[in-house]
Design a protein around this motif. Sequence first.
Motif, PDB file in Angstrom:
ATOM      1  N   LYS A 335       0.842  -1.192   0.000  1.00  0.00           N
ATOM      2  CA  LYS A 335       0.000   0.000   0.000  1.00  0.00           C
ATOM      3  C   LYS A 335       0.878   1.243   0.000  1.00  0.00           C
ATOM      4  N   GLN A 336       0.468   2.258  -0.769  1.00  0.00           N
ATOM      5  CA  GLN A 336       1.241   3.489  -0.843  1.00  0.00           C
ATOM      6  C   GLN A 336       1.202   4.228   0.487  1.00  0.00           C
ATOM      7  N   THR A 337       2.336   4.710   0.915  1.00  0.00           N
ATOM      8  CA  THR A 337       2.406   5.513   2.136  1.00  0.00           C
ATOM      9  C   THR A 337       2.986   6.874   1.806  1.00  0.00           C
ATOM     10  N   LYS A 338       2.515   7.898   2.518  1.00  0.00           N
ATOM     11  CA  LYS A 338       2.995   9.257   2.252  1.00  0.00           C
ATOM     12  C   LYS A 338       3.646   9.877   3.481  1.00  0.00           C
ATOM     13  N   GLU A 339       2.834  10.092   4.516  1.00  0.00           N
ATOM     14  CA  GLU A 339       3.403  10.782   5.674  1.00  0.00           C
ATOM     15  C   GLU A 339       2.504  10.619   6.886  1.00  0.00           C
ATOM     16  N   ILE A 340       3.028  11.092   8.012  1.00  0.00           N
ATOM     17  CA  ILE A 340       2.254  11.228   9.239  1.00  0.00           C
ATOM     18  C   ILE A 340       2.019  12.714   9.436  1.00  0.00           C
ATOM     19  N   SER A 341       0.753  13.126   9.494  1.00  0.00           N
ATOM     20  CA  SER A 341       0.461  14.556   9.591  1.00  0.00           C
ATOM     21  C   SER A 341       1.049  15.143  10.862  1.00  0.00           C
ATOM     22  N   GLU A 342       1.210  16.459  10.851  1.00  0.00           N
ATOM     23  CA  GLU A 342       1.806  17.144  12.002  1.00  0.00           C
ATOM     24  C   GLU A 342       0.977  16.934  13.262  1.00  0.00           C
ATOM     25  N   LYS A 343      -0.360  17.029  13.141  1.00  0.00           N
ATOM     26  CA  LYS A 343      -1.225  16.845  14.301  1.00  0.00           C
ATOM     27  C   LYS A 343      -1.153  15.409  14.822  1.00  0.00           C
ATOM     28  N   ALA A 344      -1.116  14.454  13.894  1.00  0.00           N
ATOM     29  CA  ALA A 344      -0.995  13.053  14.316  1.00  0.00           C
ATOM     30  C   ALA A 344       0.342  12.823  15.017  1.00  0.00           C
ATOM     31  N   GLY A 345       1.375  13.469  14.510  1.00  0.00           N
ATOM     32  CA  GLY A 345       2.684  13.353  15.144  1.00  0.00           C
ATOM     33  C   GLY A 345       2.683  13.868  16.568  1.00  0.00           C
ATOM     34  N   ARG A 346       1.954  14.958  16.797  1.00  0.00           N
ATOM     35  CA  ARG A 346       1.859  15.503  18.153  1.00  0.00           C
ATOM     36  C   ARG A 346       1.119  14.543  19.079  1.00  0.00           C
ATOM     37  N   LEU A 347       0.084  13.890  18.551  1.00  0.00           N
ATOM     38  CA  LEU A 347      -0.648  12.904  19.357  1.00  0.00           C
ATOM     39  C   LEU A 347       0.258  11.735  19.733  1.00  0.00           C
ATOM     40  N   LEU A 348       1.070  11.296  18.774  1.00  0.00           N
ATOM     41  CA  LEU A 348       1.982  10.186  19.046  1.00  0.00           C
ATOM     42  C   LEU A 348       2.972  10.553  20.144  1.00  0.00           C
ATOM     43  N   LYS A 349       3.475  11.768  20.109  1.00  0.00           N
ATOM     44  CA  LYS A 349       4.451  12.199  21.121  1.00  0.00           C
ATOM     45  C   LYS A 349       3.810  12.377  22.491  1.00  0.00           C
ATOM     46  N   ARG A 350       2.505  12.704  22.512  1.00  0.00           N
ATOM     47  CA  ARG A 350       1.830  12.944  23.783  1.00  0.00           C
ATOM     48  C   ARG A 350       1.468  11.644  24.495  1.00  0.00           C
ATOM     49  N   HIS A 351       1.324  10.583  23.738  1.00  0.00           N
ATOM     50  CA  HIS A 351       0.941   9.304  24.323  1.00  0.00           C
ATOM     51  C   HIS A 351       2.069   8.743  25.191  1.00  0.00           C
ATOM     52  N   SER A 352       1.713   7.979  26.196  1.00  0.00           N
ATOM     53  CA  SER A 352       2.716   7.483  27.155  1.00  0.00           C
ATOM     54  C   SER A 352       3.341   6.151  26.780  1.00  0.00           C
ATOM     55  N   TRP A 353       2.797   5.449  25.838  1.00  0.00           N
ATOM     56  CA  TRP A 353       3.364   4.220  25.278  1.00  0.00           C
ATOM     57  C   TRP A 353       3.744   3.174  26.321  1.00  0.00           C
ATOM     58  N   PRO A 354       2.763   2.649  27.052  1.00  0.00           N
ATOM     59  CA  PRO A 354       3.072   1.565  28.000  1.00  0.00           C
ATOM     60  C   PRO A 354       3.557   0.312  27.300  1.00  0.00           C
TER      61      PRO A 354
END
Length: 456
Positions: A335-354
Amino acid sequence: MRRVLLVDDDSMARMALRDLLTASGFSITEATGGKEALELFQRDEFGVVLLDLRMPDMNGIRVMEKLKGLRPEVPVVIITGYGDVPTAVEAIQLGAYDFLLKPPEVDRLVATLERALEKMRLETELRRLNDAVAKSLESLLGKSEVMKKVIQQIRQVAQSDLSVVIQGETGTGKSFVARLIHSFSNRAEKPFIVVDMGAIPESLAESELLGYERGAFTGADRSRKGFFELANQGTLLIDDLENISSRVQSKLLGVVESRKMYPLGSPRQVKIDIRIIGATNTDIKQAVKERKFREDLFFRLNEFMIILPSLRERTADIEFLARTFLIDAGREMNKQTKEISEKAGRLLKRHSWPGNVRELKNVIRRALLFAQDGIIRPEHIQFLTWNEPENEQVLSSTKLKEIVGKVTEDAERKAIHLALTTTNGNRTKAALLLGIDYKTLLTKIKEYKILVRMQA
């Protein structure tokens, strides 16, 4: 390079050495003293320096120290008279490659310079390879400062035969790091065997590790090699060290100490040559203090320890790893992939990742199922933040696990349907895409009454 910086205040000596060395294929640059030598050394590249000890403007030892301060990898060969031999020996102790008495024998002079140049070439190549290894490891593990320390540890221990304990939370990549250590070791072409002690019943652990002969116990209808013998000359990763019972710890200690063992029911002694790497998600030192893990076995296994940081301790790597997993998932799903949006990137960084890196990988794979145009947006990963307090920075591990698990039935149903559609109904591949086991997928398919027809 066959370029030699010749430093001597005696013009006649320089001319004689220049003619000899030029005839032997060297390229010579002359300096009449220490100050000129330093100026030339800073402006140009040389493979070796041929340095006289006694010069009026600057002592040869002082010149060598300054040269080494500029480029320590360039070898310096001292030429000196008989009376300066003690000083020449001092120069060797301070880092000179070798010294020769004046007038030097031609054959010995040429041979010494050749060896010095070869040393320079080998060290340059080693640095180049080390830089390439470091960059390749960064591309796999991350570029944060804390991971650079881990990468340095991997490089330090890989070429040795030391036993290693890798400690880190679930999902931090302990098995992956163990495989990297094996791949960069002298055993790379030999077996890499993994034994998960948490998945083996205590009653079977001894036979699985040591192997057994036919008839050794009820049900042993054939001989079988144990994990130790399968890993011979290679690396054995013992995962979940904390789950090894006291009895099995005792057996393991005997094998680790003697590098010999007897398969169950066998009179033959098997010698093994293996490197052992242990992995644990608990504080193994604390387990030793609490007498849950044998101290003598711990010291045998823990010749070198690597502690892997959690993903929340290296948030600088989240965006980089997410992009890497996005590319991998796109290749896996075709499947073609392009990018992770800026807002999605911020959500990823905010998560605590247990669930650490493993959780991030599964989140990206699942998000790509929903991202029809190959762009990961906040709505594709919103389940990470549902019911998560916006202003609360630190949550209990129990609360974090609850948050990760709160995906609505509708979203879960859609994810399973998309995974099955993407894999043309292949349930095994769909389970891999979703990051769940096969049995769980079958249960969910039945629960949600999902039907996907195989395409012709």
